[in-house]
Every structure is written in structure tokens, then in C-alpha cells.
Design a protein around this motif. Structure first.
Motif, PDB file in Angstrom:
ATOM      1  N   GLU A   1      37.185  16.603  46.046  1.00 17.10           N
ATOM      2  CA  GLU A   1      37.380  17.629  47.183  1.00 17.10           C
ATOM      3  C   GLU A   1      38.064  19.240  46.134  1.00 17.10           C
ATOM      4  OE1 GLU A   1      38.730  14.594  46.726  1.00 17.10           O
ATOM      5  OE2 GLU A   1      37.870  13.970  48.635  1.00 17.10           O
ATOM      6  N   PHE A   2      38.687  18.723  45.298  1.00 17.81           N
ATOM      7  CA  PHE A   2      38.806  19.882  44.448  1.00 17.81           C
ATOM      8  C   PHE A   2      37.858  20.655  43.841  1.00 17.81           C
ATOM      9  CE2 PHE A   2      40.291  22.483  40.398  1.00 17.81           C
ATOM     10  CZ  PHE A   2      41.320  22.767  40.903  1.00 17.81           C
ATOM     11  N   VAL A   3      36.892  20.133  43.494  1.00 15.21           N
ATOM     12  CA  VAL A   3      35.545  20.961  42.907  1.00 15.21           C
ATOM     13  C   VAL A   3      35.252  21.715  44.179  1.00 15.21           C
ATOM     14  CG1 VAL A   3      33.677  20.985  41.685  1.00 15.21           C
ATOM     15  CG2 VAL A   3      35.424  19.507  40.994  1.00 15.21           C
ATOM     16  N   ALA A   4      35.081  21.052  45.363  1.00 15.50           N
ATOM     17  CA  ALA A   4      34.543  21.721  46.483  1.00 15.50           C
ATOM     18  C   ALA A   4      35.259  23.035  46.846  1.00 15.50           C
ATOM     19  CB  ALA A   4      34.338  20.696  47.715  1.00 15.50           C
ATOM     20  N   VAL A   5      36.704  22.891  46.690  1.00 17.34           N
ATOM     21  CA  VAL A   5      37.272  23.852  47.307  1.00 17.34           C
ATOM     22  C   VAL A   5      37.079  24.978  46.410  1.00 17.34           C
ATOM     23  CG1 VAL A   5      39.759  24.701  47.705  1.00 17.34           C
ATOM     24  CG2 VAL A   5      39.262  22.504  48.688  1.00 17.34           C
ATOM     25  N   VAL A   6      37.119  24.828  45.120  1.00 20.51           N
ATOM     26  CA  VAL A   6      36.957  25.599  44.096  1.00 20.51           C
ATOM     27  C   VAL A   6      35.629  26.402  44.209  1.00 20.51           C
ATOM     28  CG1 VAL A   6      36.609  26.178  41.593  1.00 20.51           C
ATOM     29  CG2 VAL A   6      38.582  24.979  42.291  1.00 20.51           C
ATOM     30  N   GLN A   7      34.390  25.657  44.611  1.00 18.00           N
ATOM     31  CA  GLN A   7      33.182  26.209  44.942  1.00 18.00           C
ATOM     32  C   GLN A   7      33.148  27.176  46.188  1.00 18.00           C
ATOM     33  OE1 GLN A   7      30.237  25.277  43.392  1.00 18.00           O
ATOM     34  NE2 GLN A   7      28.828  26.320  44.756  1.00 18.00           N
ATOM     35  N   VAL A   8      33.972  26.588  46.956  1.00 18.86           N
ATOM     36  CA  VAL A   8      33.974  27.730  48.168  1.00 18.86           C
ATOM     37  C   VAL A   8      34.760  29.054  47.995  1.00 18.86           C
ATOM     38  CG1 VAL A   8      34.720  27.920  50.579  1.00 18.86           C
ATOM     39  CG2 VAL A   8      33.591  25.799  49.837  1.00 18.86           C
ATOM     40  N   LEU A   9      35.872  28.805  47.260  1.00 19.23           N
ATOM     41  CA  LEU A   9      36.836  29.889  46.812  1.00 19.23           C
ATOM     42  C   LEU A   9      36.111  30.981  45.762  1.00 19.23           C
ATOM     43  CD1 LEU A   9      40.385  28.343  46.909  1.00 19.23           C
ATOM     44  CD2 LEU A   9      39.186  29.801  48.662  1.00 19.23           C
ATOM     45  N   ILE A  10      35.613  30.231  44.705  1.00 20.08           N
ATOM     46  CA  ILE A  10      35.303  31.105  43.737  1.00 20.08           C
ATOM     47  C   ILE A  10      33.894  31.683  44.170  1.00 20.08           C
ATOM     48  CG2 ILE A  10      34.865  31.100  41.160  1.00 20.08           C
ATOM     49  CD1 ILE A  10      37.370  31.169  41.777  1.00 20.08           C
TER      50      ILE A  10
ATOM     51  N   ILE B   1      31.980  40.196  45.190  1.00 23.63           N
ATOM     52  CA  ILE B   1      31.804  41.142  43.827  1.00 23.63           C
ATOM     53  C   ILE B   1      30.167  41.541  44.011  1.00 23.63           C
ATOM     54  CG2 ILE B   1      31.334  41.097  41.475  1.00 23.63           C
ATOM     55  CD1 ILE B   1      33.950  39.296  41.122  1.00 23.63           C
ATOM     56  N   MET B   2      29.243  40.737  44.392  1.00 20.85           N
ATOM     57  CA  MET B   2      27.781  41.027  44.623  1.00 20.85           C
ATOM     58  C   MET B   2      27.811  42.075  45.595  1.00 20.85           C
ATOM     59  SD  MET B   2      25.636  37.484  44.355  1.00 20.85           S
ATOM     60  CE  MET B   2      25.985  36.407  43.197  1.00 20.85           C
TER      61      MET B   2
ATOM     62  N   PHE C   1      44.142  29.576  31.555  1.00 18.68           N
ATOM     63  CA  PHE C   1      43.676  29.969  32.920  1.00 18.68           C
ATOM     64  C   PHE C   1      44.037  31.289  32.954  1.00 18.68           C
ATOM     65  CE2 PHE C   1      44.807  30.068  37.460  1.00 18.68           C
ATOM     66  CZ  PHE C   1      43.938  29.641  38.097  1.00 18.68           C
ATOM     67  N   GLU C   2      45.214  31.909  32.799  1.00 16.18           N
ATOM     68  CA  GLU C   2      45.665  32.986  32.897  1.00 16.18           C
ATOM     69  C   GLU C   2      44.700  34.024  31.967  1.00 16.18           C
ATOM     70  OE1 GLU C   2      47.642  34.349  34.921  1.00 16.18           O
ATOM     71  OE2 GLU C   2      48.078  32.189  35.834  1.00 16.18           O
ATOM     72  N   ILE C   3      44.503  33.803  30.871  1.00 16.25           N
ATOM     73  CA  ILE C   3      43.740  34.416  29.947  1.00 16.25           C
ATOM     74  C   ILE C   3      42.323  34.889  30.728  1.00 16.25           C
ATOM     75  CG2 ILE C   3      42.392  34.605  27.776  1.00 16.25           C
ATOM     76  CD1 ILE C   3      44.799  33.297  26.584  1.00 16.25           C
TER      77      ILE C   3
ATOM     78  N   LEU D   1      38.249  38.283  33.450  1.00 13.58           N
ATOM     79  CA  LEU D   1      37.525  38.657  34.629  1.00 13.58           C
ATOM     80  C   LEU D   1      37.966  39.904  35.424  1.00 13.58           C
ATOM     81  CD1 LEU D   1      36.910  35.161  36.283  1.00 13.58           C
ATOM     82  CD2 LEU D   1      35.479  36.422  34.973  1.00 13.58           C
ATOM     83  N   LEU D   2      39.322  40.056  35.525  1.00 14.76           N
ATOM     84  CA  LEU D   2      39.653  41.304  36.019  1.00 14.76           C
ATOM     85  C   LEU D   2      39.418  42.490  35.319  1.00 14.76           C
ATOM     86  CD1 LEU D   2      41.412  42.543  38.364  1.00 14.76           C
ATOM     87  CD2 LEU D   2      43.450  42.340  36.772  1.00 14.76           C
ATOM     88  N   VAL D   3      39.525  42.530  33.980  1.00 14.26           N
ATOM     89  CA  VAL D   3      38.920  43.591  33.048  1.00 14.26           C
ATOM     90  C   VAL D   3      37.473  43.875  33.349  1.00 14.26           C
ATOM     91  CG1 VAL D   3      38.910  44.344  30.978  1.00 14.26           C
ATOM     92  CG2 VAL D   3      40.797  43.530  31.668  1.00 14.26           C
ATOM     93  N   ALA D   4      36.737  42.650  33.193  1.00 16.05           N
ATOM     94  CA  ALA D   4      35.411  42.913  33.420  1.00 16.05           C
ATOM     95  C   ALA D   4      34.973  43.710  34.759  1.00 16.05           C
ATOM     96  CB  ALA D   4      34.669  41.432  33.516  1.00 16.05           C
ATOM     97  N   LEU D   5      35.655  43.136  35.928  1.00 19.11           N
ATOM     98  CA  LEU D   5      35.400  43.625  37.147  1.00 19.11           C
ATOM     99  C   LEU D   5      35.676  45.448  37.157  1.00 19.11           C
ATOM    100  CD1 LEU D   5      34.486  43.663  40.327  1.00 19.11           C
ATOM    101  CD2 LEU D   5      37.171  42.813  40.683  1.00 19.11           C
ATOM    102  N   ILE D   6      36.789  45.902  36.671  1.00 16.61           N
ATOM    103  CA  ILE D   6      37.402  47.041  36.512  1.00 16.61           C
ATOM    104  C   ILE D   6      36.389  47.846  35.749  1.00 16.61           C
ATOM    105  CG2 ILE D   6      39.035  48.597  35.773  1.00 16.61           C
ATOM    106  CD1 ILE D   6      40.981  46.603  36.560  1.00 16.61           C
TER     107      ILE D   6
END
Length: 173
Positions: free
Chosen positions: A52-61, A69-70, A145-147, A152-157
């Protein structure tokens, strides 16, 4: 055939149909939407596997963040779809051959899975596997996790800045 088998076939069909539609469509936004359908089908398969955790991460991420982002990347870049330059994806013969190949592959996988024997299950999943993953994630892997989130935030910017520079340079010419 049990309810789990029926759910598996429907979710697998949704995932495969979304992937095939993504390859067949020519509009970029429609392609992203069919990719979302594939991601949601895969998330449903994770639920069937008791992850279930992987499923929720799949949906959220994937279904949420990556798709947004796309769409932002499509909106920030110059995308002009000329009807003259549209490419076709093949005739009816090519589509029929692709459908036959997908069906044959699905039947071969089904036959292989039905005859597969894994033997005795050595370890069972804990009843609260999402809680166990959360405890590991926020106790032992907090810093990585925080790194990754900051990276990812820096890559998006950076992607937004590069897209804006390209747009300004094209206007000056």
C-alpha cells in the motif's frame, strides 16, 4: 477465477492500454493523460501485492508530481503543433499487428504465471508495513530523504530558469 485475478487483469489492461495509447497519440497533453492512466494501473497492481505504501507513493509522486512537472514543461516551452507536420503512427495493418503481439505476449505471460510455483513462503509481510516503512524512512533515512528533496527542487528551478532564458533569447533575435 477469483476477484483478485479479475482485478489484476483489469488493472494490467488499464496500464497496458495507457502505455499503448501514449505511443499512438500525437497531442502531448493527451500523451501525458494516458501516462497517468498507466501510473494509476500500476498503483492498483501494487495494492494487489499488499504494498500500500508503494501504491500511495506511486500515485503521489508519479501520477501527481511528475505529471504536473511534465505539463509545466509543455507550457513553458514553445510547442507548436502544425497539422502539416503531423506524423502518422502507421496504418491499420501495423496497429493490428501490434495488437496481436500484445495479446500473444499477454497470453504467454499468463500461461507462464499459472504454471509457476514459488514454493513455501519464507516470510510474511507485517500487517502494518506502511508504518514500518515510515519508521525506517523518518528515523534512519531522514537526511538522505531531505537531500533528495532539495536536489529535486533545485533541478526544477534550474529547468524553469533554462526554459525562460531560451524563450527570451528567441524573442531578441
Amino acid at each position: 477465477m477469483s476477484g483478485t485475478d479479475i482485478a489484476f487483469f483489469l488493472l494490467a489492461l488499464a496500464a497496458i492500454a495507457g502505455a499503448v495509447m501514449m505511443l499512438q497519440l500525437t497531442n502531448v497533453v493527451h500523451m501525458v493523460l494516458s501516462l497517468v492512466m498507466t501510473f494509476l494501473g500500476i498503483a492498483g497492481l501494487y495494492v494487489l501485492l499488499s504494498a500500500e505504501f508503494v501504491a500511495v507513493v506511486q500515485v503521489l509522486i508519479y501520477s501527481g508530481a511528475i505529471t504536473i512537472i511534465m505539463l509545466f514543461a509543455i507550457m513553458l516551452t514553445r510547442h507548436h503543433a502544425d497539422d502539416k507536420e503531423r506524423q502518422t503512427t502507421g496504418g491499420v495493418g501495423h496497429k493490428a499487428a501490434a495488437a496481436f503481439a500484445v495479446l500473444a505476449f499477454g497470453l504467454a505471460v499468463y500461461a507462464g504465471i499459472r504454471t509457476l510455483d514459488f514454493g513455501a513462503d519464507g516470510s510474511a509481510l507485517p500487517a502494518d508495513n506502511a508504518k514500518a516503512i515510515g519508521q525506517w524512512l523518518y528515523s534512519y533515512y531522514t537526511i538522505p530523504f531531505e537531500i533528495v528533496s532539495v536536489l529535486l527542487l533545485v533541478a526544477l528551478i534550474g529547468a524553469i530558469v533554462l526554459a525562460k532564458k531560451d524563450g527570451k533569447g528567441a524573442e531578441d533575435e
